[in-house]
Motif scaffolding. Structure first.
Motif, PDB file in Angstrom:
ATOM      1  N   TRP A  29       2.241   4.127  -1.801  1.00  0.00           N
ATOM      2  CA  TRP A  29       2.002   4.811  -3.077  1.00  0.00           C
ATOM      3  C   TRP A  29       3.132   5.760  -3.386  1.00  0.00           C
ATOM      4  N   CYS A  47       0.813  -1.209   0.000  1.00  0.00           N
ATOM      5  CA  CYS A  47       0.000   0.000   0.000  1.00  0.00           C
ATOM      6  C   CYS A  47       0.851   1.265   0.000  1.00  0.00           C
ATOM      7  N   THR A  99      -1.999  15.699  -3.046  1.00  0.00           N
ATOM      8  CA  THR A  99      -1.355  14.451  -2.653  1.00  0.00           C
ATOM      9  C   THR A  99      -0.496  14.605  -1.399  1.00  0.00           C
ATOM     10  N   GLY A 151      -8.429   8.771  -5.268  1.00  0.00           N
ATOM     11  CA  GLY A 151      -7.182   9.242  -4.682  1.00  0.00           C
ATOM     12  C   GLY A 151      -7.342  10.602  -4.035  1.00  0.00           C
ATOM     13  N   HIS A 165      -8.198   4.141 -16.381  1.00  0.00           N
ATOM     14  CA  HIS A 165      -8.436   3.722 -15.003  1.00  0.00           C
ATOM     15  C   HIS A 165      -9.098   2.355 -14.995  1.00  0.00           C
ATOM     16  N   SER A 188     -11.238   4.188  -5.783  1.00  0.00           N
ATOM     17  CA  SER A 188     -10.999   5.504  -5.208  1.00  0.00           C
ATOM     18  C   SER A 188     -10.410   6.442  -6.250  1.00  0.00           C
ATOM     19  N   TRP A 247      -5.691   4.971   0.459  1.00  0.00           N
ATOM     20  CA  TRP A 247      -6.579   5.316  -0.650  1.00  0.00           C
ATOM     21  C   TRP A 247      -7.994   4.822  -0.368  1.00  0.00           C
ATOM     22  N   HIS A 282      -3.632  -4.100  -4.259  1.00  0.00           N
ATOM     23  CA  HIS A 282      -3.796  -2.652  -4.207  1.00  0.00           C
ATOM     24  C   HIS A 282      -3.798  -2.085  -5.615  1.00  0.00           C
ATOM     25  N   TYR A 283      -4.529  -1.004  -5.803  1.00  0.00           N
ATOM     26  CA  TYR A 283      -4.555  -0.327  -7.092  1.00  0.00           C
ATOM     27  C   TYR A 283      -4.684   1.178  -6.839  1.00  0.00           C
ATOM     28  N   HIS A 284      -3.760   1.952  -7.385  1.00  0.00           N
ATOM     29  CA  HIS A 284      -3.778   3.402  -7.214  1.00  0.00           C
ATOM     30  C   HIS A 284      -3.654   4.024  -8.600  1.00  0.00           C
ATOM     31  N   CYS A 336      -5.410   0.544   3.672  1.00  0.00           N
ATOM     32  CA  CYS A 336      -4.737   1.339   2.650  1.00  0.00           C
ATOM     33  C   CYS A 336      -5.315   2.761   2.685  1.00  0.00           C
ATOM     34  N   CYS A 391      -9.471   0.289  -2.573  1.00  0.00           N
ATOM     35  CA  CYS A 391      -8.691   1.386  -3.148  1.00  0.00           C
ATOM     36  C   CYS A 391      -8.804   1.458  -4.662  1.00  0.00           C
TER      37      CYS A 391
END
Length: 790
Positions: free
Chosen positions: A370, A368, A438, A434, A410, A432, A523, A400-402, A521, A429
């Motif tokens: 990022w 997680c 940031t 995001g 996406h 999300s 996100w 996990h995916y960001h 996570c 996540c």
């Protein structure tokens, strides 16, 4: 006259939001009783009436229903599985009256039926398919039953301690020699009846053996010495094995697979082995097995433990295959090559309908953390979606995916292109958007998710009673843009799982309960009430799982889901919002009365207060069958539980693993069993302290049916190949096959009463299925009401 009503909903379909439904008012205004329907319509309705009610109730109303209840379409295929109100006497009466007609009989999970009831099956001489999974069965009883069923071709049984194949008579072995489909659940090391089945085409094995006895003695596979070990796999087309945790299960599976090391069946089309855990044991003969599978080719379903296969072997196996199901769950060892191997090796992926990439998709981060410079290879996902247009079941959980919010690349935008998708599992996540800022959000969210408050180690400040009124337009505007794209592209989802990447249930099977939750996570913290509220747009949602959503605070979205998702039958909520204070309880109490079709409810959250208000709201879920509450340091009110069970007379499972003393738990459990056990033969009550050291021993006594389906948390999307066993097909396929003809009847027999302009606006096929599912469910209840009146 039939009237047709259409109601505007939030589901867009070709810019027309339509849901069609026949209501009770329509039938009452028409002036036609249930007997006024045609025989074909009534037969479709009766397929949804429990088998014991057909014999004991419906058939005694009038001559017409008596005749219809004995129609071969109803009597040839009898399903008693999950008919929890069917007593021993009722089942005996069903068998007595329909013995000569029954060809397919499912009694899977009927753990409450006595041995004398099972003995009555010797009357059913015409049986072709029989499922006795979970029933009380000894080797002597099995021998008597099989000796009378010479036409049997499909069998499902349990192999319990004390089973002895030497007690099988020659007549029963002759019957087994003609069996082509066998499902065997093993609770003790044994080959069971497999050596007697010389013409097997389909073999399903479930290994449920503990490594230790209750007394602590070690169980080993040397107990199998002296048994026949000649396994006949030459005609085998399907081999499926699912293992519970434990070394004994893996060792025993190796003995079943020994034949494969010498010769792989020529016609093998499905090979699935599901081993739990991240480090399954290796098998010395795996290489020769894979080589044989690569030579035969043409596999339709495949799952292998990750320690058995490498990338090169996988490519050889898939080269000549046309798969409909692939499961690579937890196969992270493949790294970046997994999806590319599937895309480059399989010639035609249009037949693929089920894909499980849980914990192994390379475009899902392995942790997680990022980083701005980390980018996602979404081109592989895009290529996969383009190559699999008919994909119906997809599992991308445990990772996990960001991604970049709003981007056409996406993950949500890509998955929205799968128009056939019906079940989906994603990490939280992944949906999300995001953070807009940031740097600031990273510092703020990291401190929030790791704070004692979120981890349940500190009390929150009371701010008074909240009100839970949702502005739908505001919720839509505040929800994740990527998530809205996903839901808009897949309006026909029937099953959805959103599970935090770091979530682990506090209710493991063999180990002590987990006392500390992992941080979510960051996100995932952006997914909250507005996103859950957006799920209300899924008008056909039947199963929903939400786990580890730290941003889920007030719970307002649950009310929207309950109001709009009228077909919701299974709801599982775990570790939502702040763990110390279950702030969404008031919203849940408001939502429950709207869940008219809810059958299974599972709640897992620390510090749950199961008080009178909660159980009073839950008692309005009149279709509820099973309840499971898992709560570290949770509390309950015994009087409220008793009142709830008295109000909901269809509830047959009450599992509560919470706080409190052992004496209080056992007292409530005994009171429930004494008060309701007589009227509910299938009643299964387990109330026990979650953190007690003997919890694992208590779990051993629970019926596997409930333990597997509701008590233990796991992802179920794309877990098994579709239509793996006929009982599953029969449970859903019989009703499904009947719906189109019922729709034709409703439009044909009474079509003149519906104006032509309205007839043109009938919804498309997914809407039709939901329409018939609701209407036939209502009409079948009307039949039983008529029976009660008579």
């Amino acid at each position: 006259m039939y009237t047709y009503r259409k109601r505007t909903t939030d589901v867009n379909m070709d810019n027309q939001n339509v849901e069609a439904r026949f209501s009770l008012d329509c039938v009452e205004q028409s002036g036609i009783s249930i007997s006024g329907f045609s025989d074909e319509i009534l037969l479709n309705i009766l397929t949804h009436v429990p088998s014991h009610d057909l014999v004991l109730s419906v058939g005694r109303v009038c001559k017409k229903l008596k005749t219809l209840s004995l129609d071969k379409s109803l009597t040839n295929n009898v399903r008693l599985s999950k008919e929890y109100l069917a007593s021993d006497d009722a089942v005996k009466q069903v068998v007595k009256e329909l013995a000569s007609e029954i060809q397919t009989l499912s009694m899977s999970g009927c753990y409450w039926l006595s041995g004398s009831t099972i003995d009555q099956l010797t009357r059913c001489k015409s049986l072709i398919k029989l499922d006795l999974t979970g029933c009380r069965l000894t080797s002597v009883r099995l021998s008597k039953i099989l000796s009378s069923l010479q036409s049997l071709r499909s069998l499902a049984i349990d192999i319990n301690a004390g089973f002895d194949s030497n007690q099988l008579s020659s007549e029963s072995k002759a019957t087994l020699s003609h069996v082509s489909e066998l499902k065997q659940t093993l609770y003790t090391p044994s080959y069971g009846v497999v050596p007697c089945c010389t013409n097997l085409e389909r073999l399903l094995l479930y290994f449920e053996i503990y490594d230790l006895t209750r007394e602590g003695a070690t169980i080993c596979c040397q107990l199998m010495v002296g048994q026949s070990s000649i396994l006949h796999y030459q005609n085998l087309q399907v081999f499926y094995a699912r293992l519970a945790p434990g070394e004994v299960n893996q060792t025993l599976m190796g003995l079943y697979l020994a034949v494969f090391s010498m010769r792989v069946p020529e016609h093998l089309r499905t090979f699935v082995i599901s081993v739990p855990g991240n480090n399954p044991g290796s098998w010395p003969a795996a290489k020769s097995l894979l080589e044989g599978m690569a030579k035969n080719g043409a596999l339709e379903a495949l799952q292998l433990p990750k320690t058995w296969v490498d990338n090169a072997a996988l490519q050889h196996i898939l080269k000549h295959s046309v798969p409909s199901h692939l499961n690579f769950s937890r196969c992270s060892a493949f790294g970046n090559h997994l999806i590319h191997s599937v895309l480059n090796s399989v010639k035609d992926l249009r037949h693929l309908v089920s894909l499980n990439l849980s914990g192994c998709v390379h475009s899902l981060f392995t942790d997680c953390t990022w980083k701005a410079e980390e980018d996602i290879d979404c081109h592989a996902i895009e290529a996969l979606v383009s190559s699999c247009p008919n994909l119906k079941h997809l599992n991308l959980s445990a990772a996990h995916y960001h991604g970049t919010p709003g981007s056409e690349e996406h993950l949500c935008a890509t998955l929205a292109k799968l128009k056939s998708l019906r079940s989906l599992a994603l990490p939280v996540c992944a949906v999300s958007d995001g953070f807009k800022n940031t740097d600031h959000a990273a510092r703020e969210t990291t401190s929030l998710l790791s704070s004692p408050l979120m981890l349940g180690l500190k009390k929150s400040t009371r701010v008074g009673l909240q009100t839970y009124k949702v502005n739908t337009e505001q919720a839509d505007s505040e929800s994740s843009c990527s998530f809205r794209v996903l839901l808009k592209g897949n309006p026909f989802l029937e099953e959805l799982e959103l599970t935090g990447s770091n979530f682990s249930s506090a209710m493991p099977r063999y180990e002590p309960a987990i006392r500390k939750e992992q941080a979510a996570c960051r996100w995932a913290g952006q997914i909250g009430d507005s996103e859950v509220a957006a799920l209300g747009g899924l008008a056909f949602l039947r199963r929903l799982t939400l786990a580890q959503l730290p941003g889920f605070l007030k719970g307002t979205g649950l009310v929207q889901v309950a109001v709009k998702c009228r077909d919701l039958q299974v709801l599982s909520l775990a570790n939502l919002g702040m763990l110390k204070n279950m702030a969404y309880m008031p919203a849940l109490i408001e939502a429950l009365p709207h869940c008219k079709q809810l059958k299974d409810l599972r709640l897992e959250q620390p510090y749950i207060n199961a008080n009178a208000r909660f159980f009073q709201a839950l008692s309005q879920c009149h279709a509820l069958r099973r309840l499971c509450i898992i709560s570290r340091n949770g509390t309950f009110q015994s009087d409220a539980v008793m009142s709830f069970m008295d109000s909901c007379r269809d509830v047959i499972v009450c599992h509560m693993f919470m706080g409190g003393s052992l004496v209080a738990c056992k007292s409530l459990q005994k009171a429930l069993q004494d008060s309701f056990g007589t009227q509910r033969p299938a009643l299964n009550v387990v109330i026990y302290p979650l953190l007690h050291e003997d919890l694992a021993l208590v779990i051993r006594d629970m019926p596997l049916l409930h333990l597997d389906e509701i008590t233990l948390f796991k992802s179920r999307v794309a877990e098994d190949p579709p239509h793996l066993w006929w009982e599953i097909c029969f449970a859903s396929g019989q009703a499904a096959s009947s719906r189109p003809s019922a729709l034709a009847c409703l439009r044909g027999d009474r079509g003149g009463a519906v104006e032509g302009s309205r007839r043109r606006h009938w919804p498309e096929e997914p809407y039709r299925a939901s329409l018939l599912r609701c209407d036939i469910r209502f009409l079948s209840k009307t039949v039983l009401l008529d029976c009660a009146t008579e």
